[in-house]
Design a protein around this motif. Sequence first.
Motif, PDB file in Angstrom:
ATOM      1  N   HIS B 193       0.775  -1.257   0.075  1.00  0.00           N
ATOM      2  CA  HIS B 193      -0.018   0.026  -0.252  1.00  0.00           C
ATOM      3  C   HIS B 193       0.808   1.288  -0.012  1.00  0.00           C
ATOM      4  CE1 HIS B 193       0.765  -0.786   4.304  1.00  0.00           C
ATOM      5  NE2 HIS B 193       0.945   0.441   4.204  1.00  0.00           N
ATOM      6  N   ASP B 194       2.241   0.994  -0.061  1.00  0.00           N
ATOM      7  CA  ASP B 194       3.109   2.041  -0.078  1.00  0.00           C
ATOM      8  C   ASP B 194       3.645   2.380  -1.487  1.00  0.00           C
ATOM      9  OD1 ASP B 194       5.479   3.577   0.220  1.00  0.00           O
ATOM     10  OD2 ASP B 194       6.182   2.659   1.797  1.00  0.00           O
ATOM     11  N   GLN B 195       2.988   3.603  -1.914  1.00  0.00           N
ATOM     12  CA  GLN B 195       3.498   4.054  -3.391  1.00  0.00           C
ATOM     13  C   GLN B 195       4.912   4.153  -3.461  1.00  0.00           C
ATOM     14  OE1 GLN B 195       4.177   7.299  -4.309  1.00  0.00           O
ATOM     15  NE2 GLN B 195       3.716   8.355  -2.140  1.00  0.00           N
ATOM     16  N   GLY B 196       5.506   4.837  -2.597  1.00  0.00           N
ATOM     17  CA  GLY B 196       7.035   5.049  -2.830  1.00  0.00           C
ATOM     18  C   GLY B 196       7.603   3.569  -3.080  1.00  0.00           C
ATOM     19  N   GLU B 197       7.504   2.428  -2.203  1.00  0.00           N
ATOM     20  CA  GLU B 197       8.197   1.317  -2.445  1.00  0.00           C
ATOM     21  C   GLU B 197       7.624   0.761  -3.729  1.00  0.00           C
ATOM     22  OE1 GLU B 197       7.850  -1.029   1.394  1.00  0.00           O
ATOM     23  OE2 GLU B 197       6.571  -2.563   0.200  1.00  0.00           O
ATOM     24  N   ALA B 198       6.294   0.806  -4.265  1.00  0.00           N
ATOM     25  CA  ALA B 198       5.958   0.289  -5.409  1.00  0.00           C
ATOM     26  C   ALA B 198       6.739   0.915  -6.643  1.00  0.00           C
ATOM     27  CB  ALA B 198       4.474   0.358  -5.751  1.00  0.00           C
ATOM     28  N   LEU B 199       6.964   2.346  -6.395  1.00  0.00           N
ATOM     29  CA  LEU B 199       7.666   3.130  -7.455  1.00  0.00           C
ATOM     30  C   LEU B 199       8.910   2.678  -7.718  1.00  0.00           C
ATOM     31  CD1 LEU B 199       5.928   6.563  -7.358  1.00  0.00           C
ATOM     32  CD2 LEU B 199       5.084   4.688  -8.798  1.00  0.00           C
ATOM     33  N   SER B 200       9.572   2.610  -6.479  1.00  0.00           N
ATOM     34  CA  SER B 200      11.245   2.440  -6.473  1.00  0.00           C
ATOM     35  C   SER B 200      11.580   1.059  -7.078  1.00  0.00           C
ATOM     36  CB  SER B 200      11.658   2.663  -5.333  1.00  0.00           C
ATOM     37  OG  SER B 200      11.046   1.851  -4.279  1.00  0.00           O
ATOM     38  N   MET B 201      10.876   0.028  -6.986  1.00  0.00           N
ATOM     39  CA  MET B 201      11.119  -1.430  -7.141  1.00  0.00           C
ATOM     40  C   MET B 201      10.643  -2.064  -8.319  1.00  0.00           C
ATOM     41  SD  MET B 201      11.086  -3.348  -3.845  1.00  0.00           S
ATOM     42  CE  MET B 201       9.632  -3.198  -3.236  1.00  0.00           C
ATOM     43  N   SER B 202       9.376  -1.378  -8.855  1.00  0.00           N
ATOM     44  CA  SER B 202       8.814  -2.259  -9.884  1.00  0.00           C
ATOM     45  C   SER B 202       9.113  -1.903 -11.332  1.00  0.00           C
ATOM     46  CB  SER B 202       7.234  -2.087  -9.654  1.00  0.00           C
ATOM     47  OG  SER B 202       7.049  -2.001  -8.349  1.00  0.00           O
ATOM     48  N   ASP B 203       9.101  -3.125 -12.231  1.00  0.00           N
ATOM     49  CA  ASP B 203       9.036  -2.641 -13.671  1.00  0.00           C
ATOM     50  C   ASP B 203       7.546  -1.849 -14.072  1.00  0.00           C
ATOM     51  OD1 ASP B 203      11.485  -3.797 -14.190  1.00  0.00           O
ATOM     52  OD2 ASP B 203      10.625  -5.789 -14.095  1.00  0.00           O
ATOM     53  N   ARG B 204       6.760  -2.588 -13.419  1.00  0.00           N
ATOM     54  CA  ARG B 204       5.121  -2.364 -13.948  1.00  0.00           C
ATOM     55  C   ARG B 204       4.411  -1.938 -12.371  1.00  0.00           C
ATOM     56  NH1 ARG B 204       1.687  -4.539 -18.161  1.00  0.00           N
ATOM     57  NH2 ARG B 204       2.550  -6.414 -17.271  1.00  0.00           N
ATOM     58  N   VAL B 205       3.352  -1.341 -12.402  1.00  0.00           N
ATOM     59  CA  VAL B 205       2.601  -1.144 -11.372  1.00  0.00           C
ATOM     60  C   VAL B 205       0.963  -1.346 -11.593  1.00  0.00           C
ATOM     61  CG1 VAL B 205       2.014   0.025  -9.191  1.00  0.00           C
ATOM     62  CG2 VAL B 205       4.227   0.132  -9.961  1.00  0.00           C
ATOM     63  N   ALA B 206       0.453  -2.160 -10.988  1.00  0.00           N
ATOM     64  CA  ALA B 206      -0.991  -2.023 -11.002  1.00  0.00           C
ATOM     65  C   ALA B 206      -1.874  -1.088  -9.774  1.00  0.00           C
ATOM     66  CB  ALA B 206      -1.787  -3.220 -10.957  1.00  0.00           C
ATOM     67  N   VAL B 207      -2.430  -0.106 -10.176  1.00  0.00           N
ATOM     68  CA  VAL B 207      -3.190   0.593  -9.150  1.00  0.00           C
ATOM     69  C   VAL B 207      -4.607   0.233  -8.852  1.00  0.00           C
ATOM     70  CG1 VAL B 207      -3.757   2.829  -8.142  1.00  0.00           C
ATOM     71  CG2 VAL B 207      -1.746   2.297  -9.569  1.00  0.00           C
ATOM     72  N   PHE B 208      -4.828  -0.568  -7.581  1.00  0.00           N
ATOM     73  CA  PHE B 208      -6.147  -1.167  -7.470  1.00  0.00           C
ATOM     74  C   PHE B 208      -6.902  -0.029  -6.685  1.00  0.00           C
ATOM     75  CE2 PHE B 208      -6.391  -5.741  -8.253  1.00  0.00           C
ATOM     76  CZ  PHE B 208      -5.163  -5.918  -8.790  1.00  0.00           C
ATOM     77  N   ASN B 209      -8.334  -0.100  -6.968  1.00  0.00           N
ATOM     78  CA  ASN B 209      -9.241   0.638  -6.167  1.00  0.00           C
ATOM     79  C   ASN B 209     -10.710   0.181  -6.307  1.00  0.00           C
ATOM     80  OD1 ASN B 209     -10.274   2.846  -4.480  1.00  0.00           O
ATOM     81  ND2 ASN B 209     -10.929   3.978  -6.653  1.00  0.00           N
ATOM     82  N   LYS B 210     -11.252  -0.304  -4.978  1.00  0.00           N
ATOM     83  CA  LYS B 210     -12.481  -0.774  -4.678  1.00  0.00           C
ATOM     84  C   LYS B 210     -12.627  -2.021  -5.538  1.00  0.00           C
ATOM     85  CE  LYS B 210     -14.721   3.371  -3.907  1.00  0.00           C
ATOM     86  NZ  LYS B 210     -15.063   4.752  -4.455  1.00  0.00           N
ATOM     87  N   GLY B 211     -11.679  -2.815  -5.770  1.00  0.00           N
ATOM     88  CA  GLY B 211     -11.846  -4.242  -6.242  1.00  0.00           C
ATOM     89  C   GLY B 211     -11.383  -4.099  -7.866  1.00  0.00           C
TER      90      GLY B 211
END
Lengths: 275, 338
Positions: B193-211
Motif C-alpha cells: 500500500h506504499d506507493q514509494g515502495e511500488a514506484l522504486s522497485m517495480s517494472d510495472r505497477v497496477a493501481v487497485f481501487n475498490k476491487g
Amino acid sequence: MRSDTASGMQPAAPLWLRGLAWGGLLFLHFPLVVVCLYAFNTEASAFSFPLQGFTLHWFEAALAREDVLQAIWLSLKVASGATLLALLLGGLAAAALYRRNFLGRDAITVMLSLPIALPGIVTGIALLSTFKLAEVDPNFWTILIGHATFCMVVVYNNVIARFRRMPYSLVEASMDLGADSLQTFRHVVLPQIATALLAGGVLAFALSFDEIIVTTFTAGHEKTLPIWLLNQLGRPRDVPITNVVAMLVMLLTMGPILLAWKLTQGTEAVAGSGK
Amino acid sequence: MTLAVEFSQISRHYDAVRAVDNVSLAIADGEFFSMLGPSGSGKTTCLRLIAGFEQPSAGSLRIHGQEAAGVPPYLRDVNTVFQDYALFPHMSVLDNVAYGLMVKGVAKSTRLARAEQMLAMVKLADYGMRKPAALSGGQRQRVALARALINQPRVLLLDEPLGALDLKLREAMQSELKALQKQLGITFIYVTHDQGEALSMSDRVAVFNKGRIEQVDSPQQLYTQPRTAFVADFVGGANVLPAALAETLTGRAQACAIRPEQIYFLSEHGAGLQLPGQVLDIQYHGAVSRFEVEVAGGQRLAVAVPNGQTLAQYRPEPGSAVRLAWAPEAMVWLSEQG
C-alpha cells in the motif's frame, strides 16, 4: 524458571496466611493419607486409631479378588476408549468450527458443551432412554459412549483454544510450499496442537475413570471401579480391601497426570514468546 | 513475450462484497510487478488467487499458460512470502527453510545442504539452529524469503513483506529484493500500500481501487501520466481540478491533475494561467514545504515549494492572498471514468 526467581524476590507471606494455606492443604489431603494408612492396618473391621499393626495382607487379599481386578480392568478400558473417541471427535469438531462462521455455529458449541454442563443425572437418564429406544442393552459400549459425550467437550475446549492462537497463515504457508493436507496436518498442525490434545486427553481420562452418575445409568450389570467402590460401602468387612484399592487407584492415576504436567511444561512459554 | 500470470475478467465475491471485480491483467515472465492500492482494494485477494488460497467466482486465471482454477496451492509453481512471515514456530530456522524440499521427499542431507545455501544467500548462514522466535523481524523476513525460494518457483508472491520493518531496514530490503529478483530472473509479484515502495522497485505497477484496476503502467508513466483522479491522488499526491474549474481556466470541460511541485506562487500579475487564492496552512516536510491554498469555489490545492534553495523564492504567510500559476503542459487530462 522465570516465575521461580520472581517469587523468590517477593517478601514472605505473613505467618497466619501461610498457616491458613498449609491448613487448607492438610484438610484436603488428610483423608487420602488416612486411606493409605489403613491399607496397612492389621485390624479388619473398623477404623481405629492408633493403628493396630502393619501388614501387607490386604494387598494380597485385594489382588486375589476377581471382582476387584475386573472392575479396575473395565474402568481402564472404558477410560482409554472414551479418551480415544474424545480425542478424535473433539479434535475434529475444533478443527471444523474454529475458522468458520455460519448460522447455528454457537448452537453447536453449546450442544457440544451440554453433556458436561448438565447435571450428570440428566445426561444419564437421557442416555438410558435413548439406548432403550434403540433397543440396546447396557453393556461396555454404552458406558464408553456415555463417557465420550462429556470427555469430548474437554478435548474440544482445549484444542479450539490452541487453534485460535495458531495463525492460519501457517497452514497456508505449508500448502504453499508443496505439502498436501495430510502432510500439513502431520508436520504443522499436529505439532501445534499436540500439547493441547495431551492436556485434554489426560483430563478426559481422569473424568471418565472416576465417573459414577452417568455410569450408573449406562452400565447395566457391568461394574466399573467407582461403582464397585460405592457398592463396598455396604460391606464393612471389606473396608481394608477398599482402602487398598483406593490407594492403588491413586498411585495409578498420579502417573499419567504427572507425565502430562511434565510434557506440557514450558510449551506455553515457547508458544507465547513468538507473539 | 511469455506470460507468467494472466487474469481474464476475474471476479471474487464474498456474499455481496466484490473484493475483486472483473479484473483483467497480464504479468510477463521475469517482471517485477507490483499491486498497489489502499487496504480493501482487492490487491491481496488477487495475490491469494494466484497462490491458490482463494478461487475466482468468475473469470479465468492462467499461470504460465495453464488454467489454474481448481488447482490446489501445493501443486502450483508459485511460492509466497507472507505478511506475518508464517514461520513454523516449532521448527528450527534450517528446518523451516528445508520444509519445501522435505515434503517433496528430498533426502535429509541434500535438503539441509540446500537450506544452508539459501540461508547464506539471505546472509543468515549461522542462524540455522535457532528457533524463529529467537530472530529479529528483519531476520525472520529473510528466513521467509529463503523458505519461499528453496523450491525454485518461477513466480514469487510477496504480501507486504516489509510492512513490519522500520524505515531504514525497509529501504535496505527494497534494494536487496530488487537485486535478488534480477539475479534469479524470476517473476516477483509484490503487494503493497506504499506507493514509494511500488514506484522504486517495480517494472510495472497496477493501481487497485475498490476491487478494480485503475491503471497498469511503468512507475514513471503512473507518476507523470495518471489516467484517473484516483491514480493522480494516490500515486502522485497530485491536485485534481474538477471539470468545471478546468473549463473556466482553459475552456476544456475535463478534470485534470497538477502535481504540487509544478504550481508556483506569482508575486505580481503576469501572463499565463493564473488562479487567485488564499493560503490556509503550511506544512513543513523537510525537503519541501506544502502550502494548502483555497481557490474559487472552495477547491483546495496543494503547492510544494522546495526548502533551502539558494535563490530566494516568494513564500507567502498563512492567511495571505496569493496568485497561483503553472505551465499549461503541467495539466494532465484525466478520463471521466474514475
